[in-house]
Motif scaffolding. Sequence first.
Motif, PDB file in Angstrom:
ATOM      1  N   THR A  47       0.822  -1.219   0.000  1.00 52.23           N
ATOM      2  CA  THR A  47       0.000   0.000   0.000  1.00 52.23           C
ATOM      3  C   THR A  47       0.855   1.267   0.000  1.00 52.23           C
ATOM      4  O   THR A  47       1.785   1.408   0.800  1.00 52.23           O
ATOM      5  N   VAL A  48       0.535   2.164  -0.900  1.00 51.77           N
ATOM      6  CA  VAL A  48       1.112   3.516  -0.910  1.00 51.77           C
ATOM      7  C   VAL A  48      -0.056   4.484  -1.055  1.00 51.77           C
ATOM      8  O   VAL A  48      -1.174   4.077  -1.361  1.00 51.77           O
ATOM      9  N   THR A  97       3.875  -4.069   8.162  1.00 51.71           N
ATOM     10  CA  THR A  97       3.802  -2.794   8.883  1.00 51.71           C
ATOM     11  C   THR A  97       3.865  -1.553   7.988  1.00 51.71           C
ATOM     12  O   THR A  97       3.087  -0.606   8.201  1.00 51.71           O
ATOM     13  N   PRO A  98       4.737  -1.503   6.970  1.00 48.83           N
ATOM     14  CA  PRO A  98       4.719  -0.301   6.119  1.00 48.83           C
ATOM     15  C   PRO A  98       3.344  -0.043   5.511  1.00 48.83           C
ATOM     16  O   PRO A  98       2.838   1.083   5.552  1.00 48.83           O
ATOM     17  N   GLY A  99       2.735  -1.086   4.979  1.00 45.68           N
ATOM     18  CA  GLY A  99       1.405  -0.932   4.385  1.00 45.68           C
ATOM     19  C   GLY A  99       0.368  -0.536   5.424  1.00 45.68           C
ATOM     20  O   GLY A  99      -0.530   0.268   5.147  1.00 45.68           O
ATOM     21  N   GLN A 100       0.490  -1.108   6.622  1.00 46.27           N
ATOM     22  CA  GLN A 100      -0.455  -0.749   7.695  1.00 46.27           C
ATOM     23  C   GLN A 100      -0.348   0.732   8.021  1.00 46.27           C
ATOM     24  O   GLN A 100      -1.356   1.443   8.154  1.00 46.27           O
ATOM     25  N   ILE A 101       0.879   1.225   8.144  1.00 44.69           N
ATOM     26  CA  ILE A 101       1.075   2.631   8.532  1.00 44.69           C
ATOM     27  C   ILE A 101       0.633   3.569   7.406  1.00 44.69           C
ATOM     28  O   ILE A 101       0.023   4.617   7.659  1.00 44.69           O
ATOM     29  N   VAL A 102       0.899   3.191   6.165  1.00 49.63           N
ATOM     30  CA  VAL A 102       0.473   4.031   5.030  1.00 49.63           C
ATOM     31  C   VAL A 102      -1.060   4.152   5.013  1.00 49.63           C
ATOM     32  O   VAL A 102      -1.609   5.245   4.843  1.00 49.63           O
ATOM     33  N   SER A 103      -1.754   3.031   5.215  1.00 49.05           N
ATOM     34  CA  SER A 103      -3.226   3.079   5.246  1.00 49.05           C
ATOM     35  C   SER A 103      -3.719   3.873   6.448  1.00 49.05           C
ATOM     36  O   SER A 103      -4.643   4.691   6.328  1.00 49.05           O
ATOM     37  N   ALA A 104      -3.108   3.635   7.598  1.00 50.03           N
ATOM     38  CA  ALA A 104      -3.542   4.328   8.815  1.00 50.03           C
ATOM     39  C   ALA A 104      -3.307   5.834   8.711  1.00 50.03           C
ATOM     40  O   ALA A 104      -4.126   6.632   9.183  1.00 50.03           O
ATOM     41  N   ALA A 105      -2.216   6.224   8.076  1.00 50.21           N
ATOM     42  CA  ALA A 105      -1.916   7.660   7.937  1.00 50.21           C
ATOM     43  C   ALA A 105      -2.973   8.353   7.079  1.00 50.21           C
ATOM     44  O   ALA A 105      -3.367   9.494   7.351  1.00 50.21           O
ATOM     45  N   ALA A 106      -3.443   7.646   6.042  1.00 54.73           N
ATOM     46  CA  ALA A 106      -4.507   8.226   5.212  1.00 54.73           C
ATOM     47  C   ALA A 106      -5.790   8.359   6.029  1.00 54.73           C
ATOM     48  O   ALA A 106      -6.516   9.352   5.913  1.00 54.73           O
TER      49      ALA A 106
END
Length: 145
Positions: A47-48, A97-106
Motif C-alpha cells: 500500500t502507498v 507494517t509499512p502498508g499498515q502505517i500508510v493506510s492508517a496515515a490516510a
Amino acid sequence: MLELTVNGQAHTLDPPPLRTLAEVLRGDLGLTGTKIACAEGHCGACTVQLDGVPVLACITLAWTVDGREVTTIEGLRDHPLVDAFVRADALQCGFCTPGQIVSAAALVAEEPDPSPGRIREAMAGNLCRCGAYPRIEEAIASWRG
Ligand code: FES
Ligand code: FES
C-alpha cells in the motif's frame, strides 16, 4: 516520459508498459519500504498513497499514475503513527507494517479520532499474518500519544 512525485521529490522515468508502481518504487527508485507479498492485490503489503488515497502498488501500472503524487512509508518516517506502532508493540515480523502505517496515515489525515469500527473498516485491506490486529488498532487509536 512518466512524471511522478514521490515523497515530495519529482522523478522522470521511462518504465516498460507493464511495470507496476511497486516495481518502479522498489526497483527504479530504491524505495524498498514498500513490500510485495501476494503481488495480486489481496494483502495490502504494497500500500502507498496516491494523492493521499491508499492504493495497492502491486496491481497499479506505473503509467496509469503519470503526473500524480505518491507517498510511501519512507515519506512517513516522521509520522506519529510510527512511534504509536512501536509503543503498542503492533508488529511481530513487521512485513505488513509499512502498508499498515500508510493506510492508517490516510485514515487519520481524514479522521483524526476514528472509532474502532472505522479503524477496522479502513484497515480491512491490510492483512497481518502474525495476527497483530488488536495492537494495530490500539496503535491507530492512540496515534497522537
Ligand atoms: S503485495 Fe500488493 S496486495 Fe499483496
Ligand atoms: S507483523 Fe508479521 S505480517 Fe503483520
